[in-house]
Design a protein around this motif. Structure first.
Motif, short mmCIF file in Angstrom:
data_model
loop_
_atom_site.label_atom_id
_atom_site.label_comp_id
_atom_site.label_asym_id
_atom_site.label_seq_id
_atom_site.Cartn_x
_atom_site.Cartn_y
_atom_site.Cartn_z
N SER A 102 90.57 -10.73 1.36
CA SER A 102 91.67 -10.22 0.62
C SER A 102 91.40 -9.60 -0.53
N VAL A 103 92.23 -8.46 -0.60
CA VAL A 103 91.97 -7.53 -1.84
C VAL A 103 93.35 -7.51 -2.51
N ALA A 104 93.14 -7.52 -3.84
CA ALA A 104 94.42 -7.41 -4.85
C ALA A 104 94.40 -6.67 -6.17
N HIS A 105 95.37 -5.89 -6.47
CA HIS A 105 95.24 -5.19 -7.62
C HIS A 105 96.12 -5.77 -8.91
N MET A 106 95.69 -6.54 -9.60
CA MET A 106 96.36 -7.43 -10.55
C MET A 106 96.67 -6.70 -11.61
N ASP B 295 98.23 -16.88 -11.24
CA ASP B 295 98.34 -18.34 -10.46
C ASP B 295 98.57 -18.09 -9.09
N VAL B 296 100.08 -17.42 -8.88
CA VAL B 296 100.57 -17.50 -7.66
C VAL B 296 99.64 -16.55 -6.94
N GLY B 297 99.50 -15.28 -7.51
CA GLY B 297 98.82 -14.26 -6.67
C GLY B 297 97.53 -14.68 -6.15
N LEU B 298 96.67 -15.55 -6.67
CA LEU B 298 95.44 -16.01 -5.91
C LEU B 298 95.96 -17.08 -4.96
N THR B 299 96.98 -17.71 -5.01
CA THR B 299 97.33 -18.75 -4.10
C THR B 299 97.61 -17.83 -2.81
N GLN B 300 98.50 -16.78 -3.09
CA GLN B 300 98.83 -15.97 -1.88
C GLN B 300 97.60 -15.29 -1.06
N MET B 301 96.49 -14.76 -2.06
CA MET B 301 95.36 -14.19 -1.49
C MET B 301 94.52 -15.46 -0.66
N LEU B 302 94.56 -16.84 -0.98
CA LEU B 302 93.96 -17.79 -0.16
C LEU B 302 94.53 -18.26 1.07
N LYS C 4 92.45 -14.68 -17.92
CA LYS C 4 93.33 -15.54 -16.97
C LYS C 4 92.77 -15.75 -15.78
N ILE C 5 92.20 -14.67 -15.03
CA ILE C 5 91.75 -14.76 -13.72
C ILE C 5 90.42 -15.69 -13.68
N ILE C 6 89.61 -15.52 -14.83
CA ILE C 6 88.22 -16.71 -14.86
C ILE C 6 88.74 -17.94 -14.92
N ASP C 7 89.67 -18.06 -15.84
CA ASP C 7 90.17 -19.50 -15.88
C ASP C 7 90.79 -20.32 -14.80
N THR C 8 91.85 -19.34 -14.10
CA THR C 8 92.37 -19.92 -12.94
C THR C 8 91.38 -20.28 -11.62
N LEU C 9 90.28 -19.43 -11.62
CA LEU C 9 89.28 -19.61 -10.77
C LEU C 9 88.46 -20.99 -11.17
N GLN C 10 88.14 -21.30 -12.23
CA GLN C 10 87.51 -22.47 -12.59
C GLN C 10 88.15 -23.52 -12.62
N LYS D 294 109.07 -12.58 -9.06
CA LYS D 294 108.57 -13.05 -10.32
C LYS D 294 107.20 -13.89 -10.26
N GLY D 295 106.15 -13.20 -10.76
CA GLY D 295 104.98 -13.89 -10.75
C GLY D 295 104.25 -13.63 -9.43
N ARG D 296 104.79 -12.77 -8.64
CA ARG D 296 104.20 -12.81 -7.24
C ARG D 296 103.45 -11.47 -6.95
N LEU D 297 102.29 -11.28 -6.47
CA LEU D 297 102.11 -9.99 -5.84
C LEU D 297 102.92 -9.59 -4.74
N LEU D 298 102.89 -8.17 -4.64
CA LEU D 298 103.70 -7.70 -3.49
C LEU D 298 103.05 -7.66 -2.08
N GLU D 299 103.94 -8.01 -1.20
CA GLU D 299 103.42 -8.23 0.19
C GLU D 299 103.53 -6.79 0.87
N THR D 300 102.50 -6.35 1.65
CA THR D 300 102.60 -5.17 2.11
C THR D 300 101.94 -4.93 3.67
#
Length: 356
Positions: free
Chosen positions: A97-101, A108-115, A164-170, A243-249
């Motif tokens: 999965s690849v995201a452009h944040m 938070d929600v974006g990583l959940t979407q990717m996973l 934020k990314i590192i904190d959420t992963l940890q 809101k708070g989500r990555l765009l699904e393509t």
């Protein structure tokens, strides 16, 4: 939970997100991997005219795509300055999965979407992670050796996003093995006056091997429906459904591009019409988080977006799916006397073959 070089990163020793990020940026394994990544020649990708074809999925700002290596050869993104490209790959299944944040708000929600499609629900998953982009745009010129004091005044756009990314992963229950951390100082070059610029703006992932390569994409590969997707990025900020989500393509299971509907408001039309009359330098200062570091085609692309909508145009959403051969796009625009939701349409297009 974060692993580096096969060892878990102790959360207790690096409780604060900024301290953990600093520790990782100084980790010998990740310093070495960043240097190795920067030593790879940048790959320039474009639509292939030859017989050898690779299927490629391109990810725009605030989008993400999860691909199956059995169906897609390459997936990537570019045009990142203060944004961060995130790659998550399941070592066992090869799903990637690849995201452009572009904001801490979508992490938070974006990583959940990717996973959601990367994780294997039958067994524990080992997940390789690559973070690339987010050059050091802070005003501070302090040395990284100052560790946590470096973050006492958090400014710029890249740093808060990286923290934020590192904190959420940890804090996640999943096991994330960070392989590449080419962000901030590791992805920054400076001119004689000390002004910072990104070394790389993008990358491509080879799905068969998981190899990550610095890359830039020709406009022919920023498809399908480049302009519609660029518009969708701007209007999504005011659309509560995103809101708070990555765009699904991209629809992973059906191997389809699916550009979901969103709302084009009257206020956005007014803003676009005002921006059309600004000079190039004024547009850069108004619309960019890093005016001095944007690519040469930034203004050109933005003016293409600004020139499309008007008060009598309604743009439709699109669903693209594979055709037998060739690239065929029905790029209809329905002109109406009112604004409304972008509605779904159905059109045929190949995933573009590419070379580079």
């Amino acid at each position: 939970m974060i692993f580096v070089g096969g060892s878990v990163v102790d959360r207790a020793e690096n409780e604060a997100g900024g301290d953990l990020l600093m520790a990782l940026l100084e980790h010998p394994v990740l310093v070495s991997s960043s240097e190795s990544f920067k030593a790879i020649p940048e790959r320039k990708l474009s639509v292939s005219e030859g017989s050898k074809q690779s299927k490629c999925v391109y990810v725009f700002q605030r989008e993400y795509a999860t691909v199956d290596p059995a169906l897609v050869d390459l997936v990537g993104t570019d045009e990142a300055t203060t944004c961060v490209g995130v790659v998550i790959r399941n070592r066992k299944s090869g799903m990637i999965s690849v995201a452009h944040m572009d904001s801490p708000d979508v992490v938070d929600v974006g990583l959940t979407q990717m996973l959601s499609l990367v994780l294997s629900h039958s067994s524990a998953s080992e997940l390789d992670v690559h973070l690339i982009g987010g050059f050091d745009d802070s005003s501070s010129k302090a040395s990284n050796k100052t560790r946590s004091k470096r973050w006492e005044k958090i400014d710029g756009h890249s740093l808060p996003l990286c923290i934020k990314i590192i904190d959420t992963l940890q804090r996640s229950q999943e096991n994330f093995c960070i392989q590449t951390l080419c962000v901030l100082g590791h992805n920054t070059r400076r001119d004689s006056e000390g002004n910072g610029y990104p070394i790389f703006n993008g990358f491509v992932a080879e799905t068969s091997s998981g190899r990550i390569i610095p890359a830039s994409f020709n406009r022919t590969l920023r498809c399908p429906e480049e302009i519609i997707r660029r518009i969708r990025v701007s209007v999504a900020y005011e659309d509560p459904s995103w809101k708070g989500r990555l765009l699904e393509t991209y629809d992973t299971q059906n191997d389809q591009f699916k550009i979901a509907p969103c709302i084009w408001t009257t206020d956005k039309v007014r803003i676009a019409m005002k921006l059309q009359h600004l000079s190039d330098s004024e547009i850069l200062e108004t619309c960019s988080t890093s005016p001095s570091a944007e690519a040469p085609d930034f203004i050109y692309n933005l003016r293409r977006v600004l020139g499309l909508p008007d008060s009598s145009t309604t743009l439709e959403g699109y669903l693209f799916y594979e055709a037998a051969s060739g690239i065929q796009e029905d790029c209809r625009r329905r002109r109406r006397r009112r604004l409304g939701k972008i509605r779904a349409g159905f059109f045929r297009v190949d995933l573009p073959p590419c070379s580079g």
